[in-house]
Design an enzyme around this catalytic site. Sequence first.
Site, PDB file in Angstrom:
ATOM      1  N   ARG A 233       0.834  -1.182   0.000  1.00 44.24           N
ATOM      2  CA  ARG A 233       0.000   0.000   0.000  1.00 44.24           C
ATOM      3  C   ARG A 233       0.880   1.247   0.000  1.00 44.24           C
ATOM      4  NH1 ARG A 233      -3.643  -2.658  -1.579  1.00 44.24           N
ATOM      5  NH2 ARG A 233      -5.731  -2.965  -0.661  1.00 44.24           N
ATOM      6  N   GLU A 262      -2.961   7.841  -6.341  1.00 37.39           N
ATOM      7  CA  GLU A 262      -3.012   7.034  -7.564  1.00 37.39           C
ATOM      8  C   GLU A 262      -4.176   7.493  -8.440  1.00 37.39           C
ATOM      9  OE1 GLU A 262      -3.232   2.951  -6.318  1.00 37.39           O
ATOM     10  OE2 GLU A 262      -1.214   2.986  -5.442  1.00 37.39           O
ATOM     11  N   HIS A 281       0.058  -0.065  -9.721  1.00 36.71           N
ATOM     12  CA  HIS A 281      -0.753  -0.834  -8.765  1.00 36.71           C
ATOM     13  C   HIS A 281      -1.357  -2.052  -9.477  1.00 36.71           C
ATOM     14  CE1 HIS A 281      -3.335  -0.490  -4.866  1.00 36.71           C
ATOM     15  NE2 HIS A 281      -3.061  -1.752  -5.162  1.00 36.71           N
TER      16      HIS A 281
END
Length: 307
Positions: A233, A262, A281
Amino acid sequence: MSTVLVSNIMMINERDRFDALLREKGVTPIWPEVNQFMDADQCLSYAGEVDGWLAGDDKITRDVLKAFLPRLKVISKWGTGIDSIDLEAAKELGVPICNSPGAFRDAVSEYAIGLLLAATRRLARTDRTIRAGGWPKGRFPGMAGRTMGVIGYGAIGQGVGQRARGLGMEVIAHDPYMQTAPDGIEMVSFETLLERADVITLCCNQTPENFHLLNAETLGRARDGVILCNVARGGLIDEAALIAALESGKVGAAALDVFETEPLPQDHPLMGFENVALSSHNANSTIEAIEYVHANTLDNLFRHLDG
């Protein structure tokens, strides 16, 4: 007929496929406009409308959960991480939370190693240079003989450890929920890991307690030239501190699949470092893992709706 909110990006990206599948099962889907995840306010806009929720990394707070009751029967989270959900509130309110634990062990752990090599051996830069007509002969650090410190030694952490040993690395790990490791590697304190690790890989959940786990102070206690890899994370690393450590050389390289914001803004300072490998991600992105999680997420949903 049940109504289900579909807010996870992975199913939204294949909307036609899953819209048809859900309707075949007698379920009416609701498809919100989602930019990565829904914040609490956007979640609340669907309160009282759904029987089930195929969730992503949406901010599902206590207030959100209360607002969705009494109609909501289940939240079936796409993927493994459930840190964006108030689990204590869900338990108190009797809302089942389902996920797919361990599903991305191989996908994420092999990606972590690949991203790490991209950062240290400049693989993408070499490729770009050759395509531009160059023929570079750089000299970069290898992994053999170094110590890999893994933070969070669940399924993904153990997968990273297995692969790191295959590269000839010594592996140590820190996990506050684990006293001994199933694969026999040495479990150490966080302080000891900072002192000994040449490479630190983050594989843990993000909690209020470990937010900015790697910050100016903790990075200062790490080894000079430490290499970081984050496939967990974004909030685990204080990016301002990381940028400063990259500029000073305290951090020798960074392999990052996740970020505090993000998508990563195009003017972000991390874009300017050649010793930083950036990813979107997307470490879980194998066909096999994604199809398994699609199926398991739907199974979790239907099991509770039918019950």
